[in-house]
Design a protein around this motif. Structure first.
Motif, short mmCIF file in Angstrom:
data_model
loop_
_atom_site.label_atom_id
_atom_site.label_comp_id
_atom_site.label_asym_id
_atom_site.label_seq_id
_atom_site.Cartn_x
_atom_site.Cartn_y
_atom_site.Cartn_z
N UNK A 1 0.83 -1.20 0.00
CA UNK A 1 0.00 0.00 0.00
C UNK A 1 0.87 1.26 0.00
N UNK A 2 1.91 1.26 0.83
CA UNK A 2 2.78 2.43 0.90
C UNK A 2 3.48 2.70 -0.43
N UNK A 3 3.91 1.63 -1.12
CA UNK A 3 4.68 1.82 -2.34
C UNK A 3 3.79 2.09 -3.56
N UNK A 4 2.83 1.18 -3.81
CA UNK A 4 2.05 1.28 -5.04
C UNK A 4 0.89 2.28 -4.94
N UNK A 5 0.37 2.49 -3.74
CA UNK A 5 -0.79 3.38 -3.58
C UNK A 5 -0.38 4.79 -3.17
N UNK A 6 0.42 4.89 -2.11
CA UNK A 6 0.76 6.21 -1.57
C UNK A 6 1.93 6.85 -2.31
N UNK A 7 2.97 6.07 -2.62
CA UNK A 7 4.15 6.64 -3.28
C UNK A 7 3.92 6.85 -4.78
N UNK A 8 3.52 5.79 -5.47
CA UNK A 8 3.38 5.86 -6.93
C UNK A 8 1.97 6.26 -7.38
N UNK A 9 0.99 5.99 -6.54
CA UNK A 9 -0.39 6.31 -6.91
C UNK A 9 -0.91 5.50 -8.08
N UNK B 1 -15.09 0.24 -15.93
CA UNK B 1 -15.38 -0.38 -14.63
C UNK B 1 -14.60 -1.68 -14.48
N UNK B 2 -14.44 -2.44 -15.56
CA UNK B 2 -13.70 -3.70 -15.50
C UNK B 2 -12.23 -3.44 -15.19
N UNK B 3 -11.63 -2.45 -15.87
CA UNK B 3 -10.24 -2.11 -15.60
C UNK B 3 -10.07 -1.61 -14.16
N UNK B 4 -11.04 -0.83 -13.68
CA UNK B 4 -10.97 -0.32 -12.32
C UNK B 4 -11.07 -1.46 -11.30
N UNK B 5 -11.95 -2.44 -11.57
CA UNK B 5 -12.08 -3.59 -10.67
C UNK B 5 -10.81 -4.43 -10.65
N UNK B 6 -10.14 -4.57 -11.82
CA UNK B 6 -8.88 -5.29 -11.88
C UNK B 6 -7.83 -4.60 -11.01
N UNK B 7 -7.79 -3.28 -11.07
CA UNK B 7 -6.83 -2.53 -10.26
C UNK B 7 -7.11 -2.71 -8.77
N UNK B 8 -8.38 -2.71 -8.38
CA UNK B 8 -8.73 -2.93 -6.97
C UNK B 8 -8.38 -4.34 -6.53
N UNK B 9 -8.45 -5.30 -7.45
CA UNK B 9 -8.23 -6.70 -7.11
C UNK B 9 -6.76 -7.08 -7.08
N UNK B 10 -5.92 -6.30 -7.73
CA UNK B 10 -4.53 -6.69 -7.95
C UNK B 10 -3.74 -6.83 -6.65
N UNK B 11 -3.72 -5.78 -5.84
CA UNK B 11 -2.92 -5.83 -4.60
C UNK B 11 -3.41 -6.88 -3.62
N UNK C 1 -2.27 2.25 -7.90
CA UNK C 1 -3.37 1.34 -7.59
C UNK C 1 -4.19 1.88 -6.43
N UNK C 2 -5.48 1.58 -6.40
CA UNK C 2 -6.32 1.97 -5.26
C UNK C 2 -5.99 1.10 -4.05
N UNK C 3 -6.28 1.61 -2.86
CA UNK C 3 -5.90 0.91 -1.64
C UNK C 3 -7.06 0.26 -0.90
N UNK C 4 -8.28 0.40 -1.39
CA UNK C 4 -9.41 -0.20 -0.66
C UNK C 4 -10.59 -0.40 -1.61
N UNK C 5 -11.48 -1.30 -1.20
CA UNK C 5 -12.71 -1.53 -1.94
C UNK C 5 -12.55 -2.49 -3.10
N UNK C 6 -13.69 -2.75 -3.79
CA UNK C 6 -13.70 -3.65 -4.94
C UNK C 6 -13.80 -2.89 -6.27
N UNK C 7 -14.43 -1.73 -6.24
CA UNK C 7 -14.60 -0.90 -7.43
C UNK C 7 -14.88 0.53 -6.97
N UNK C 8 -14.51 1.50 -7.78
CA UNK C 8 -14.71 2.89 -7.40
C UNK C 8 -16.19 3.23 -7.28
N UNK C 9 -16.47 4.21 -6.44
CA UNK C 9 -17.86 4.62 -6.23
C UNK C 9 -18.47 5.26 -7.47
#
Length: 344
Positions: free
Chosen positions: A154-162, A198-208, A164-172
């Motif tokens: 989370x610190x590297x891919x979400x906060x540092x690089x931005x 939405x599919x690409x966004x869900x993949x990003x949420x699922x990756x980490x 990937x999303x850090x929570x949830x299954x899909x964006x609101x």
């Protein structure tokens, strides 16, 4: 012999489910508070409600009668009411379990895709630099706690690089109709105009979460595949094939691989059970709306009926997955049935 083996496994499954039912039933009396409240989910029970509920849950009768009544209600989907939400617990489990199952399935798929080939490569280059590199990475994977790895990711891919999303299954931003409970399948089944985004966004949420959850079983499959492959490569028929002039790749893919993967099949099923339990930690860290996160929240809220129902659901699924993996292993490897003859 095969039918006898299946029958013994069914007896074992029935016995384990019986013990689980007895344990779950006893929790209503072991938890703090009134057993009637723990069974029904109603905290402030009036005098008139107490008589009606006692009759419903058979608390005025013997313990065996109460247990049979409990089994009947569970089989009918009456798992009580949650203290926190005042909604049926069974509805919560049906709504949340697909999210946990989805995460575990993708993590298991990632473990198979990366773990088995890495184990084969490690065995093929035994004591050479590929084997040493894979063993080093495996040791690091074994030694890294799941929660610490999740926080680092989370610190590297979400906060540092931005990235990937850090929570949830899909964006609101995306409203996806709930059909199967599996977010990727629901997106594909929907007819919304933003399906691709939405599919690409869900993949990003699922990756980490998938990477974090699959780390431990991947390490297990690497070591297990490597050891199984090395054991098969020492068999006499492999030595005979080597003496005939077959190359190492021919030995592995034509002769050794099929027999080496037989024990791995059972291990895959066992790792799926492990993934369900590890998913609880992963869901909490990534705010993944699954049954593991709901169960942890119920523990914090002292929601005793929800804890009871959640433990029953998760434990039942783990038992079923373990017995199914054992049956699948015996289907592909008849020798295992002969070795366990006379055992339950």
């Amino acid at each position: 012999m095969a039918l006898e083996y299946v029958f013994r496994r069914i007896i074992l499954l029935s016995f384990m489910l019986l013990l689980l039912s007895i344990f779950t039933f006893s929790l209503s009396f072991l938890f703090p508070g009134d057993p009637l409240s723990n069974l029904s989910g109603i905290q402030n029970i009036s005098f008139h409600e107490s008589d009606a509920l006692s009759e419903k849950y058979k608390l005025d009768q013997s313990i065996p009668t109460q247990f049979i009544s409990f089994i009947t209600r569970v089989s009918q989907g009456d798992w009580g009411i949650s203290f926190a939400s005042q909604e049926p617990i069974f509805d919560h489990i049906v709504a949340l379990f697909p999210a946990t199952l989805e995460l575990a399935l993708y993590a298991l798929l990632a473990s198979i895709v990366f773990g088995i080939p890495a184990g084969i490569i490690s065995a093929a280059y035994y004591k050479k630099w590929p084997d040493k590199i894979i063993n080093t990475l495996t040791l690091l994977g074994y030694s890294t706690p799941v929660f610490w790895l999740a926080l680092l990711m989370i610190m590297f891919f979400c906060l540092q690089l931005g990235l990937l999303p850090m929570s949830g299954r899909v964006s609101l931003l995306y409203e996806i109709p709930d059909v199967t409970g599996f977010i990727l399948i629901d997106i594909l089944l929907s007819d919304v105009s933003y399906k691709f985004n939405a599919f690409i966004d869900a993949i990003k949420h699922l990756l980490l979460p998938t990477i974090v959850l699959s780390t431990y079983p991947t390490m297990v499959l690497i070591r297990f595949t490597r050891d199984s492959m090395l054991e098969v490569l020492e068999k006499n028929y492999i030595k005979t094939a080597r003496a005939k002039g077959l190359s190492r790749s021919q030995l592995i893919f034509r002769h050794a691989l099929r027999n080496a993967l037989l024990p791995v099949i059972k291990q895959i099923g066992l790792q799926f059970s492990t993934l369900i339990t590890l998913a609880m930690i992963t869901e909490v860290i990534f705010s993944w709306p699954g049954i593991g996160r709901w169960l942890i929240d119920s523990i914090y809220q002292r929601d005793f009926p929800a804890i009871q129902g959640g433990l029953l659901a998760v434990s039942t699924f783990i038992i079923l997955a373990t017995v199914t993996a054992d049956l699948m292993h015996s289907l592909f490897d008849p020798i295992s049935r002969n070795q366990t003859h006379g055992k339950i």
